[in-house]
Design a protein around this motif. Structure first.
Motif, PDB file in Angstrom:
ATOM      1  N   ASP A 174       0.802  -1.221   0.000  1.00 32.03           N
ATOM      2  CA  ASP A 174       0.000   0.000   0.000  1.00 32.03           C
ATOM      3  C   ASP A 174       0.840   1.280   0.000  1.00 32.03           C
ATOM      4  OD1 ASP A 174      -2.295  -1.558   0.035  1.00 32.03           O
ATOM      5  OD2 ASP A 174      -2.312  -1.648   2.225  1.00 32.03           O
ATOM      6  N   ASP A 175       1.801   1.371   0.901  1.00 33.88           N
ATOM      7  CA  ASP A 175       2.572   2.608   1.068  1.00 33.88           C
ATOM      8  C   ASP A 175       3.935   2.466   0.391  1.00 33.88           C
ATOM      9  OD1 ASP A 175       3.636   4.993   1.803  1.00 33.88           O
ATOM     10  OD2 ASP A 175       3.863   4.494   3.928  1.00 33.88           O
ATOM     11  N   ARG A 176       4.123   3.173  -0.727  1.00 31.60           N
ATOM     12  CA  ARG A 176       5.394   3.095  -1.452  1.00 31.60           C
ATOM     13  C   ARG A 176       6.062   4.462  -1.555  1.00 31.60           C
ATOM     14  NH1 ARG A 176       4.334  -1.274  -6.393  1.00 31.60           N
ATOM     15  NH2 ARG A 176       3.427  -2.915  -5.073  1.00 31.60           N
ATOM     16  N   ALA A 177       5.684   5.362  -0.673  1.00 34.24           N
ATOM     17  CA  ALA A 177       6.187   6.738  -0.757  1.00 34.24           C
ATOM     18  C   ALA A 177       7.702   6.806  -0.595  1.00 34.24           C
ATOM     19  CB  ALA A 177       5.511   7.601   0.299  1.00 34.24           C
ATOM     20  N   GLY A 178       8.272   5.953   0.245  1.00 35.55           N
ATOM     21  CA  GLY A 178       9.712   6.007   0.494  1.00 35.55           C
ATOM     22  C   GLY A 178      10.525   5.052  -0.348  1.00 35.55           C
ATOM     23  N   ASP A 179       9.930   4.472  -1.388  1.00 31.85           N
ATOM     24  CA  ASP A 179      10.629   3.473  -2.185  1.00 31.85           C
ATOM     25  C   ASP A 179      11.659   4.084  -3.127  1.00 31.85           C
ATOM     26  OD1 ASP A 179       9.039   1.660  -0.940  1.00 31.85           O
ATOM     27  OD2 ASP A 179       7.835   1.130  -2.695  1.00 31.85           O
ATOM     28  N   GLN A 180      12.671   3.309  -3.450  1.00 32.24           N
ATOM     29  CA  GLN A 180      13.684   3.713  -4.417  1.00 32.24           C
ATOM     30  C   GLN A 180      14.250   2.439  -5.059  1.00 32.24           C
ATOM     31  OE1 GLN A 180      17.274   5.202  -1.917  1.00 32.24           O
ATOM     32  NE2 GLN A 180      18.017   3.683  -3.374  1.00 32.24           N
ATOM     33  N   LEU A 181      15.168   2.601  -6.007  1.00 31.76           N
ATOM     34  CA  LEU A 181      15.868   1.447  -6.558  1.00 31.76           C
ATOM     35  C   LEU A 181      16.772   0.844  -5.488  1.00 31.76           C
ATOM     36  CD1 LEU A 181      16.969   2.454 -10.175  1.00 31.76           C
ATOM     37  CD2 LEU A 181      15.453   0.573  -9.545  1.00 31.76           C
ATOM     38  N   LEU A 182      16.819  -0.489  -5.458  1.00 31.65           N
ATOM     39  CA  LEU A 182      17.622  -1.223  -4.481  1.00 31.65           C
ATOM     40  C   LEU A 182      18.499  -2.243  -5.193  1.00 31.65           C
ATOM     41  CD1 LEU A 182      14.736  -2.121  -1.994  1.00 31.65           C
ATOM     42  CD2 LEU A 182      16.309  -0.182  -1.798  1.00 31.65           C
ATOM     43  N   LEU A 203      23.776  -8.236  -9.783  1.00 30.53           N
ATOM     44  CA  LEU A 203      22.918  -7.059  -9.907  1.00 30.53           C
ATOM     45  C   LEU A 203      21.584  -7.349 -10.576  1.00 30.53           C
ATOM     46  CD1 LEU A 203      25.748  -4.617 -11.041  1.00 30.53           C
ATOM     47  CD2 LEU A 203      24.928  -5.052  -8.710  1.00 30.53           C
ATOM     48  N   ALA A 204      21.336  -8.599 -10.952  1.00 29.74           N
ATOM     49  CA  ALA A 204      20.075  -8.946 -11.619  1.00 29.74           C
ATOM     50  C   ALA A 204      18.883  -8.841 -10.688  1.00 29.74           C
ATOM     51  CB  ALA A 204      20.153 -10.354 -12.198  1.00 29.74           C
ATOM     52  N   THR A 205      19.145  -8.739  -9.377  1.00 31.09           N
ATOM     53  CA  THR A 205      18.051  -8.668  -8.397  1.00 31.09           C
ATOM     54  C   THR A 205      17.584  -7.235  -8.140  1.00 31.09           C
ATOM     55  OG1 THR A 205      19.724  -8.651  -6.651  1.00 31.09           O
ATOM     56  CG2 THR A 205      18.741 -10.782  -7.221  1.00 31.09           C
ATOM     57  N   CYS A 206      18.105  -6.263  -8.882  1.00 33.72           N
ATOM     58  CA  CYS A 206      17.722  -4.855  -8.700  1.00 33.72           C
ATOM     59  C   CYS A 206      16.202  -4.702  -8.745  1.00 33.72           C
ATOM     60  CB  CYS A 206      18.379  -4.015  -9.787  1.00 33.72           C
ATOM     61  SG  CYS A 206      18.041  -2.249  -9.677  1.00 33.72           S
ATOM     62  N   CYS A 207      15.645  -3.998  -7.772  1.00 34.01           N
ATOM     63  CA  CYS A 207      14.196  -3.852  -7.664  1.00 34.01           C
ATOM     64  C   CYS A 207      13.895  -2.540  -6.935  1.00 34.01           C
ATOM     65  CB  CYS A 207      13.589  -5.035  -6.911  1.00 34.01           C
ATOM     66  SG  CYS A 207      14.211  -5.239  -5.223  1.00 34.01           S
ATOM     67  N   ARG A 208      12.625  -2.260  -6.735  1.00 36.74           N
ATOM     68  CA  ARG A 208      12.215  -1.080  -5.988  1.00 36.74           C
ATOM     69  C   ARG A 208      11.647  -1.472  -4.633  1.00 36.74           C
ATOM     70  NH1 ARG A 208      12.364   3.651  -8.495  1.00 36.74           N
ATOM     71  NH2 ARG A 208      12.787   3.607 -10.742  1.00 36.74           N
ATOM     72  N   GLY A 209      11.854  -0.594  -3.654  1.00 40.32           N
ATOM     73  CA  GLY A 209      11.345  -0.845  -2.320  1.00 40.32           C
ATOM     74  C   GLY A 209      12.022   0.090  -1.332  1.00 40.32           C
ATOM     75  N   PRO A 210      11.748  -0.068  -0.038  1.00 38.75           N
ATOM     76  CA  PRO A 210      12.418   0.758   0.980  1.00 38.75           C
ATOM     77  C   PRO A 210      13.843   0.268   1.201  1.00 38.75           C
ATOM     78  CG  PRO A 210      10.988  -0.848   2.030  1.00 38.75           C
ATOM     79  CD  PRO A 210      10.770  -1.001   0.551  1.00 38.75           C
ATOM     80  N   VAL A 211      14.746   1.160   1.591  1.00 37.51           N
ATOM     81  CA  VAL A 211      16.133   0.761   1.808  1.00 37.51           C
ATOM     82  C   VAL A 211      16.231  -0.316   2.882  1.00 37.51           C
ATOM     83  CG1 VAL A 211      17.121   2.955   1.052  1.00 37.51           C
ATOM     84  CG2 VAL A 211      16.538   2.634   3.475  1.00 37.51           C
ATOM     85  N   GLU A 212      15.240  -0.379   3.767  1.00 35.46           N
ATOM     86  CA  GLU A 212      15.258  -1.397   4.822  1.00 35.46           C
ATOM     87  C   GLU A 212      15.203  -2.818   4.244  1.00 35.46           C
ATOM     88  OE1 GLU A 212      14.128   2.358   6.834  1.00 35.46           O
ATOM     89  OE2 GLU A 212      13.512   1.392   4.953  1.00 35.46           O
ATOM     90  N   GLY A 228      18.965   6.923   9.885  1.00 34.48           N
ATOM     91  CA  GLY A 228      17.545   6.987   9.577  1.00 34.48           C
ATOM     92  C   GLY A 228      16.865   5.666   9.323  1.00 34.48           C
ATOM     93  N   ALA A 229      17.565   4.551   9.484  1.00 38.35           N
ATOM     94  CA  ALA A 229      16.955   3.248   9.219  1.00 38.35           C
ATOM     95  C   ALA A 229      15.846   2.959  10.224  1.00 38.35           C
ATOM     96  CB  ALA A 229      18.012   2.152   9.276  1.00 38.35           C
ATOM     97  N   ASP A 230      14.752   2.379   9.736  1.00 37.46           N
ATOM     98  CA  ASP A 230      13.620   1.960  10.566  1.00 37.46           C
ATOM     99  C   ASP A 230      13.869   0.507  10.971  1.00 37.46           C
ATOM    100  OD1 ASP A 230      11.195   0.898  11.498  1.00 37.46           O
ATOM    101  OD2 ASP A 230       9.990   2.230  10.253  1.00 37.46           O
ATOM    102  N   HIS A 231      14.252   0.295  12.221  1.00 35.99           N
ATOM    103  CA  HIS A 231      14.680  -1.036  12.645  1.00 35.99           C
ATOM    104  C   HIS A 231      13.505  -2.015  12.733  1.00 35.99           C
ATOM    105  CE1 HIS A 231      18.870   0.112  13.434  1.00 35.99           C
ATOM    106  NE2 HIS A 231      18.348   1.299  13.696  1.00 35.99           N
ATOM    107  N   GLY A 232      12.328  -1.536  13.080  1.00 38.16           N
ATOM    108  CA  GLY A 232      11.158  -2.408  13.064  1.00 38.16           C
ATOM    109  C   GLY A 232      10.852  -2.898  11.653  1.00 38.16           C
ATOM    110  N   LEU A 233      10.979  -1.999  10.670  1.00 38.92           N
ATOM    111  CA  LEU A 233      10.757  -2.367   9.280  1.00 38.92           C
ATOM    112  C   LEU A 233      11.807  -3.363   8.814  1.00 38.92           C
ATOM    113  CD1 LEU A 233       9.123  -1.954   6.701  1.00 38.92           C
ATOM    114  CD2 LEU A 233      10.497   0.088   6.231  1.00 38.92           C
TER     115      LEU A 233
END
Length: 280
Positions: A174-182, A203-212, A228-233
């Motif tokens: 649902d919430d993808r506001a903080g997503d980036q390439l990973l 590098l074939a696993t490159c995808c989008r999502g939170p840095v966590e 700034g890492a969200d440890h619960g996430l």
């Protein structure tokens, strides 16, 4: 790869490099799973050889590597003496990379986090179409729910993995506001310690999502050095990662070395990660 396929893959890698003008007297298997990595000598090239069914993945990996090199990212580079593309030979897709001799010392958590920060910054500068990591979660869930493809998985363990993938995967959709390439799978096996410093590979696993999601693949101490890492996430992502890992290991045709050990270990890691994030 099984022995008969492995022999053909090694020969395809050797022949491809030789035809491109590189001197190949020997080929040493560095890693063998669903695709094989070869150290070609004396030209000092790493050949990544995959079945032709993985052609699209190999081409995507080469494109990601090319763009990240332009962005000065800490990644392994394609072999500069040949054209940066995927070659097809005898039903295999072959890409050629710079070979980095391993350096023995362990990468400290602070250095691991620093290379993450540089890599994520470079990834944010790329305009690249990549899947969301939840697409991979959905693919793993399909494997687990297909009893024919994962016939040796017990009902109890199937429920564990399926519920983890379904429950936690949906929470991320649902919430993808903080997503980036990973990177996608930056575990210690995909971070080489080289004379140039730590470099990410695979590098074939490159995808989008939170840095966590990336941080959850690294040793737990690394996140403490990532601002700034969200440890619960991270804990929730780690449970998802191990559930996906388990889904792949219980596939009937999985070829990971020491698969029996990792089948059991993966399920144990899922339970431990769920307990850690309060979902056990």
């Amino acid at each position: 790869m099984d022995p008969s396929e492995l022999g053909r893959a090694v020969e395809a890698g050797r022949a491809t490099a030789s035809e491109l003008g590189l001197q190949v007297d020997d080929a040493f298997v560095v890693h063998n799973s669903d695709r094989v990595a070869l150290h070609l000598a004396p030209c000092d090239v790493l050949a990544r050889v995959a079945p032709l069914g993985h052609l699209a993945d190999s081409e995507f990996e080469v494109e990601v590597a090319r763009r990240l090199a332009d962005a000065d990212a800490p990644v392994a580079e394609l072999e500069p003496r040949v054209e940066p593309r995927v070659h097809v030979r005898d039903a295999f897709a072959i890409s050629l990379w710079t070979y980095y001799a391993p350096v023995g010392r362990e990468i400290a958590p602070a250095a691991y986090a620093e290379v993450f920060l540089r890599h994520h910054a470079a990834l944010r500068r790329l305009d690249l179409d990549a899947p969301h990591f939840t697409d991979r979660v959905a693919a793993a869930l399909r494997e687990v729910n297909d009893r024919e493809r994962s016939s040796e998985l017990s009902d109890r363990d199937r429920e564990l993995v399926s519920d983890t993938l379904g429950g936690l995967g949906t929470a991320f959709s649902d919430d993808r506001a903080g997503d980036q390439l990973l990177h996608g799978e930056p575990h210690p096996g995909n971070l080489l310690n080289t004379r140039r410093g730590p470099l990410f590979v695979d590098l074939a696993t490159c995808c989008r999502g939170p840095v966590e999601f990336d941080l959850a693949h690294a040793p737990e101490e690394v996140a403490a050095h990532y601002p700034g890492a969200d440890h619960g996430l991270i804990h929730r992502c780690r449970a998802l990662n191990w559930a996906m890992f388990s889904a792949w290991r219980w596939r009937r045709d999985d070829q990971m070395p020491d698969r029996s050990h990792w089948r059991v270990e993966g399920l144990n890691r899922v339970r431990a990660a769920l307990d850690r994030c309060g979902r056990g």
